[in-house]
Scaffold this motif. Structure first.
Motif, mmCIF file in Angstrom:
data_model
loop_
_atom_site.group_PDB
_atom_site.id
_atom_site.type_symbol
_atom_site.label_atom_id
_atom_site.label_comp_id
_atom_site.label_asym_id
_atom_site.label_seq_id
_atom_site.Cartn_x
_atom_site.Cartn_y
_atom_site.Cartn_z
ATOM 1 N N ARG A 258 0.819 -1.209 0.000
ATOM 2 C CA ARG A 258 0.000 0.000 0.000
ATOM 3 C C ARG A 258 0.855 1.262 0.000
ATOM 4 O O ARG A 258 0.376 2.340 -0.343
ATOM 5 N N CYS A 259 2.105 1.116 0.388
ATOM 6 C CA CYS A 259 3.018 2.265 0.314
ATOM 7 C C CYS A 259 3.076 2.831 -1.096
ATOM 8 O O CYS A 259 3.163 4.043 -1.293
ATOM 9 N N PHE A 260 3.018 1.952 -2.082
ATOM 10 C CA PHE A 260 3.149 2.382 -3.466
ATOM 11 C C PHE A 260 1.868 3.026 -3.999
ATOM 12 O O PHE A 260 1.859 3.523 -5.129
ATOM 13 N N MET A 261 0.798 3.024 -3.211
ATOM 14 C CA MET A 261 -0.397 3.754 -3.604
ATOM 15 C C MET A 261 -0.199 5.261 -3.445
ATOM 16 O O MET A 261 -0.951 6.048 -3.997
ATOM 17 N N ASP A 262 0.810 5.636 -2.685
ATOM 18 C CA ASP A 262 1.176 7.033 -2.519
ATOM 19 C C ASP A 262 2.114 7.417 -3.662
ATOM 20 O O ASP A 262 3.242 6.906 -3.754
ATOM 21 N N ALA A 263 1.663 8.290 -4.536
ATOM 22 C CA ALA A 263 2.467 8.666 -5.704
ATOM 23 C C ALA A 263 3.797 9.281 -5.293
ATOM 24 O O ALA A 263 4.816 9.097 -5.976
ATOM 25 N N ARG A 264 3.807 10.012 -4.196
ATOM 26 C CA ARG A 264 5.057 10.621 -3.735
ATOM 27 C C ARG A 264 6.089 9.542 -3.440
ATOM 28 O O ARG A 264 7.258 9.641 -3.845
ATOM 29 N N PHE A 265 5.667 8.505 -2.735
ATOM 30 C CA PHE A 265 6.548 7.412 -2.374
ATOM 31 C C PHE A 265 7.009 6.647 -3.611
ATOM 32 O O PHE A 265 8.194 6.311 -3.750
ATOM 33 N N SER A 266 6.102 6.381 -4.519
ATOM 34 C CA SER A 266 6.433 5.598 -5.711
ATOM 35 C C SER A 266 7.470 6.303 -6.583
ATOM 36 O O SER A 266 8.469 5.701 -7.004
ATOM 37 N N TRP A 267 7.250 7.584 -6.861
ATOM 38 C CA TRP A 267 8.184 8.312 -7.713
ATOM 39 C C TRP A 267 9.527 8.535 -7.027
ATOM 40 O O TRP A 267 10.582 8.471 -7.666
ATOM 41 N N ALA A 268 9.498 8.764 -5.731
ATOM 42 C CA ALA A 268 10.757 8.926 -5.001
ATOM 43 C C ALA A 268 11.557 7.628 -5.027
ATOM 44 O O ALA A 268 12.787 7.641 -5.187
ATOM 45 N N THR A 269 10.875 6.495 -4.894
ATOM 46 C CA THR A 269 11.556 5.207 -4.932
ATOM 47 C C THR A 269 12.180 4.953 -6.295
ATOM 48 O O THR A 269 13.318 4.467 -6.395
ATOM 49 N N VAL A 270 11.463 5.281 -7.364
ATOM 50 C CA VAL A 270 12.026 5.126 -8.710
ATOM 51 C C VAL A 270 13.264 6.011 -8.879
ATOM 52 O O VAL A 270 14.279 5.592 -9.447
ATOM 53 N N GLY A 271 13.184 7.236 -8.367
ATOM 54 C CA GLY A 271 14.322 8.138 -8.457
ATOM 55 C C GLY A 271 15.537 7.622 -7.708
ATOM 56 O O GLY A 271 16.670 7.698 -8.202
ATOM 57 N N VAL A 272 15.309 7.078 -6.519
ATOM 58 C CA VAL A 272 16.411 6.521 -5.737
ATOM 59 C C VAL A 272 17.012 5.317 -6.458
ATOM 60 O O VAL A 272 18.239 5.147 -6.505
ATOM 61 N N PHE A 436 12.205 12.542 -9.383
ATOM 62 C CA PHE A 436 12.114 13.374 -8.188
ATOM 63 C C PHE A 436 11.373 14.682 -8.454
ATOM 64 O O PHE A 436 10.752 15.241 -7.538
ATOM 65 N N VAL A 437 11.423 15.172 -9.660
ATOM 66 C CA VAL A 437 10.607 16.338 -10.004
ATOM 67 C C VAL A 437 9.125 15.998 -9.843
ATOM 68 O O VAL A 437 8.347 16.767 -9.259
ATOM 69 N N ILE A 438 8.726 14.826 -10.335
ATOM 70 C CA ILE A 438 7.326 14.407 -10.219
ATOM 71 C C ILE A 438 6.963 14.141 -8.755
ATOM 72 O O ILE A 438 5.851 14.467 -8.311
ATOM 73 N N ALA A 439 7.889 13.560 -7.988
ATOM 74 C CA ALA A 439 7.629 13.305 -6.575
ATOM 75 C C ALA A 439 7.392 14.614 -5.824
ATOM 76 O O ALA A 439 6.484 14.711 -4.984
ATOM 77 N N ARG A 440 8.208 15.625 -6.111
ATOM 78 C CA ARG A 440 8.013 16.934 -5.460
ATOM 79 C C ARG A 440 6.676 17.540 -5.872
ATOM 80 O O ARG A 440 5.958 18.134 -5.060
#
Length: 454
Positions: A258-272, A436-440
């Motif tokens: 369910r963490c990945f349902m948060d778009a902020r978390f998902s995009w930040a994880t991809v960036g990392v 990370f731009v999308i996460a922000r």
């Protein structure tokens, strides 16, 4: 990271008592006077609505001793991992000379993969039981794996000792060392994490210089035994200093998708994931790249130490900057810097050794800033007592990027040449920046604000 329980007794430490407080705004513009008032407040409180349930010491002897323990832990684990390219080049020239760079790369890749992937299991264990026994058991197995590494002579020996045993045990150490910071700091967490993460750079400076001298005087076995002795001393410090503070959190499984349902978390994880691919690929192959460009073996050792020296400055600088201007803002700034350095300095290196020496500390500065900001950005998206689970879930995906980075880079380097190798890594950095731009943007509820502290 002698008591009768895994957590500190709050009756013995009344100043650390958990109290509910009012939530503070999550995003504030730079000119918000409340942020200045919060900076000067003697009573440290959380400024994030997702951590509104607790107060945090934000300093004091006990808190800084924990950071010292985290520093020692990361120096011995991530610090040695930052020197893994020296192992790669040494094995290729000696014990594993009959294997390709790609094949040898799987050994270190397995270590990094297990280190990060097992965080998905160890993170929730940390949330439930605290760091004490995780750090102790990890220390014993990790030092033992280094002693076993000293005796290795065949491919499967190295894979078992370094790839598997060291990878698993270092996962216990690094996850605990990073997660425990969230028990003691909120407002100053970026700065505190930056200090702890400097341990990786210190190890990345010291270990190459020690190995450079040891390999010149002694055999592989005695050189690695010396490293095991140094790491063992660091683990003693870690076990004495690292302590948890928040109460156990018994809910939640090892993986919470369910963490990945948060778009902020998902995009930040991809960036990392994209950035870690570049970082560990570079650390694993820079010495091989240097030798391929005609530089001396001394240059191959020195450039890793210099890169990590720049990384130490970046980790410290980014921690201060992130607390003042925002964690995601700092991440975007340092990602942009690293991207410019990759295409502007690394790509045209060729056979210019001076440019290579100039590239190393600047790239290290940018990459050090990013790697110390990554777990802080992830932690900003969850409650304090959920940090272990969020960190572990995120890095379970990131681990797959680190698993393939050195083998892929090891195949690209001889196939497409150094320019193709650097361009490929630069392209992955572009993907990290975009993520990370999308996460922000998602943190701002898709309403872009240039002056938002986020």
């Amino acid at each position: 990271m002698a008591r009768d329980s895994l957590t500190i007794s709050f009756q013995d430490h009344p100043t650390f008592e958990l109290q509910p407080i009012k939530s503070q705004p999550h995003i504030t513009p730079f000119n918000d006077t409340s942020f200045t008032n919060l900076e000067t407040s003697q009573t440290a409180q959380t400024d994030s609505h997702s951590r509104a349930d607790y107060t945090f010491p934000e300093g004091g002897t006990r808190a800084w001793l924990v950071i010292a323990g985290s520093f020692a832990t990361i120096t011995g684990s991530f610090g040695l991992l930052s020197s893994v390219g020296l192992f790669q080049s040494y094995w290729q020239a000696h014990q594993l000379s009959s294997y390709t760079s790609r094949d040898i790369g799987w050994i270190s890749a397995c270590n990094v993969f297990l280190n990060l992937f097992l965080g998905v299991q160890i993170g929730p264990l940390f949330d439930r039981y605290g760091p004490r026994w995780l750090v102790f058991s990890g220390s014993v197995v990790y030092v033992g794996s280094l002693l076993a590494l000293a005796q290795c002579s065949k491919y499967w020996h190295f894979m078992l000792a370094w790839g598997i045993c060291a990878g698993v045990s270092s996962a216990f150490l690094t996850t605990s060392a990073l997660a425990v910071v969230a028990h003691w700091f909120e407002r100053k967490r970026g700065f505190a994490s930056g200090i702890a993460f400097v341990g990786s750079s210190v190890g990345g400076i010291v270990f190459p210089l020690v190995l450079k001298t040891a390999f010149g005087r002694w055999s592989w076995a005695w050189s690695i035994r010396l490293i095991a002795l140094l790491v063992g001393a660091l683990m003693v410090v870690a076990n004495l200093c690292v302590r948890g503070r928040l109460p156990p959190r018994n809910n939640g499984g090892a993986v919470d998708l369910r963490c990945f349902m948060d778009a902020r978390f998902s995009w930040a994880t991809v960036g990392v994931a994209c950035f870690e691919f570049v970082l560990f690929g570079a650390l694993g192959l820079l010495p091989t790249y240097a030798l391929g460009q005609g530089f001396s073996s001394a240059t191959a050792f020195n450039v890793i130490a210099i890169l990590n020296a720049g990384s130490a400055l970046g980790r410290s600088f980014s921690g201060y900057l992130s607390d003042r201007y925002g964690r995601f803002n700092t991440m975007l700034l340092t990602l942009t810097l690293t991207l410019v350095v990759t295409f502007g300095l690394w790509l045209p290196v060729g056979h210019h050794v001076v440019l290579f020496y100039f590239f190393a500390p600047v790239f290290g500065f940018g990459s050090g800033s990013i790697i110390s900001m990554a777990p802080v950005c992830i932690g900003q998206l969850c409650k304090a007592d959920e940090y272990g689970q969020f960190y572990g879930t995120s890095y379970s995906l990131v681990a797959f990027a680190t698993l393939v980075c050195i083998p892929i880079g090891g195949e690209l380097l001889p196939t497409f040449g150094p320019e193709g190798f650097v361009c490929f890594f630069g392209g992955i950095l572009v993907m990290s920046l975009v993520s990370f731009v999308i996460a922000r943007w998602a943190c701002l509820e898709y309403k872009w604000k240039w002056n938002a502290k986020i």
